[in-house]
Write an enzyme that holds these catalytic residues in place. Structure first.
Site, PDB file in Angstrom:
ATOM      1  N   GLY A 158       9.259   6.533  -7.081  1.00 36.57           N
ATOM      2  CA  GLY A 158       8.359   6.415  -5.748  1.00 36.57           C
ATOM      3  C   GLY A 158       8.538   6.324  -4.362  1.00 36.57           C
ATOM      4  O   GLY A 158       9.775   5.134  -4.037  1.00 36.57           O
ATOM      5  N   SER A 159       8.188   6.829  -3.241  1.00 37.92           N
ATOM      6  CA  SER A 159       8.344   5.709  -2.155  1.00 37.92           C
ATOM      7  C   SER A 159       7.131   5.326  -1.602  1.00 37.92           C
ATOM      8  O   SER A 159       7.087   5.630  -0.213  1.00 37.92           O
ATOM      9  CB  SER A 159       9.493   6.810  -0.657  1.00 37.92           C
ATOM     10  OG  SER A 159       8.714   8.166  -1.155  1.00 37.92           O
ATOM     11  N   LYS A 185      -2.464   2.922   2.709  1.00 39.19           N
ATOM     12  CA  LYS A 185      -1.874   0.959   3.264  1.00 39.19           C
ATOM     13  C   LYS A 185      -0.873   1.729   4.272  1.00 39.19           C
ATOM     14  O   LYS A 185      -0.992   0.421   4.513  1.00 39.19           O
ATOM     15  CB  LYS A 185      -1.305   1.636   2.114  1.00 39.19           C
ATOM     16  CG  LYS A 185      -1.760   0.934   0.889  1.00 39.19           C
ATOM     17  CD  LYS A 185      -1.466   1.027  -0.546  1.00 39.19           C
ATOM     18  CE  LYS A 185      -2.189   0.123  -1.922  1.00 39.19           C
ATOM     19  NZ  LYS A 185      -1.616  -0.659  -3.219  1.00 39.19           N
TER      20      LYS A 185
END
Length: 277
Positions: A129-130, A70
């Site tokens: 999350g990251s 992404k």
């Protein structure tokens, strides 16, 4: 009767490290029902640059982008939509006359869910999350006016960078979170994902889920993750990854075809896509 593929068939695709059948089944179901000369196929790749340039060279109309591509794909794109520029994460590429424009329909879907669920932007939240999807989710919450947020991420460089970008707080472990800071909890990690090594685990501890008012799990498969099941038994307000998956897929379909299916057809396509995944 099966649709006949010919030289004029428009091709759409997806790129993911772990391809699933959801997008393939969802899009192809709608193509068939709407009698569109399109076909959709899922792929993975070990050469992202050539894959993206192949989309351009072969006039592939659209491509869904999933983990871990992404962010890495951005350097190969001609133009970024506003849904990408602030979060620097792509999940959709549209090819118009060999010109690639990137969008993030995950961002669009989450923004819609914030509105439809009437989540007040003064609600303190914790996001775990990251990665690329975390960028899309946190960007949507930030743009909706949420100021009191915490990013919990084991990857310190990425977690700190994400928190700094939006002026939120970073913590490495949820043990550093005070319970009153977690009225809304959001999982954007693979914890609870079907087929993963943590498929049977809760994304947050029981104590944090017990305290939360709203539980949002971005994991789309299974339809109900262990965390969603646990929260449902506590009568929490729930937003599931299945909701995100359908909404973002609809926006992709519109970008690729210019057609927005009606709600009933979308529901049918979603139900079909979830079978035998």
């Amino acid at each position: 009767m099966a649709r006949i593929i010919n030289k004029d068939t428009t091709v759409c695709m997806s790129l993911s490290a772990r391809p699933s059948n959801f997008g393939t089944r969802f899009h192809n179901y709608l193509y068939e029902k709407l009698n569109l000369n399109y076909i959709y196929k899922a792929f993975t790749t070990n050469n992202l640059k050539d894959a993206i340039y192949g989309i351009k060279a072969l006039a592939i109309r659209g491509c869904a982008i999933s983990m871990p591509y992404k962010e890495a794909c951005i350097e190969f794109i001609d133009e970024l939509d506003h849904s990408v520029t602030s979060i620097q994460s792509v999940n959709t590429i549209v090819n118009t006359d060999h010109f690639l424009k990137a969008y993030n329909t995950d961002y669009m879907a989450v923004a819609n869910l914030i509105k439809s669920n009437q989540i007040i932007n003064t609600t303190p939240f914790v996001l775990k999350g990251s990665g690329g999807m975390a960028n899309a989710v946190i960007g949507a919450f930030y743009d909706a006016g949420f100021k009191n947020g915490i990013i919990a991420a084991r990857n310190q460089p990425k977690g700190e960078a994400l928190a700094k970008r939006y002026n939120y707080k970073w913590v490495k472990d949820e043990k550093d979170i005070e319970l009153n800071q977690a009225q809304l909890i959001i999982n954007v990690t693979p914890i609870g994902m079907l087929g993963g090594i943590e498929a049977k685990e809760l994304a947050f501890s029981e104590s944090i889920i017990n305290q939360a008012d709203i539980v949002f799990d971005v994991v789309a498969m299974p339809i109900e993750t262990p965390m969603i099941q646990y929260a449902r038994n506590l009568n929490k307000k729930i937003i599931s990854g299945a909701d995100v998956a359908v909404l973002q897929a609809v926006e992709q379909f519109v970008l690729y075809t210019g057609i927005r299916p009606d709600d009933e057809l979308i529901k049918q396509a979603a139900n079909f896509a979830r079978q035998n995944i």
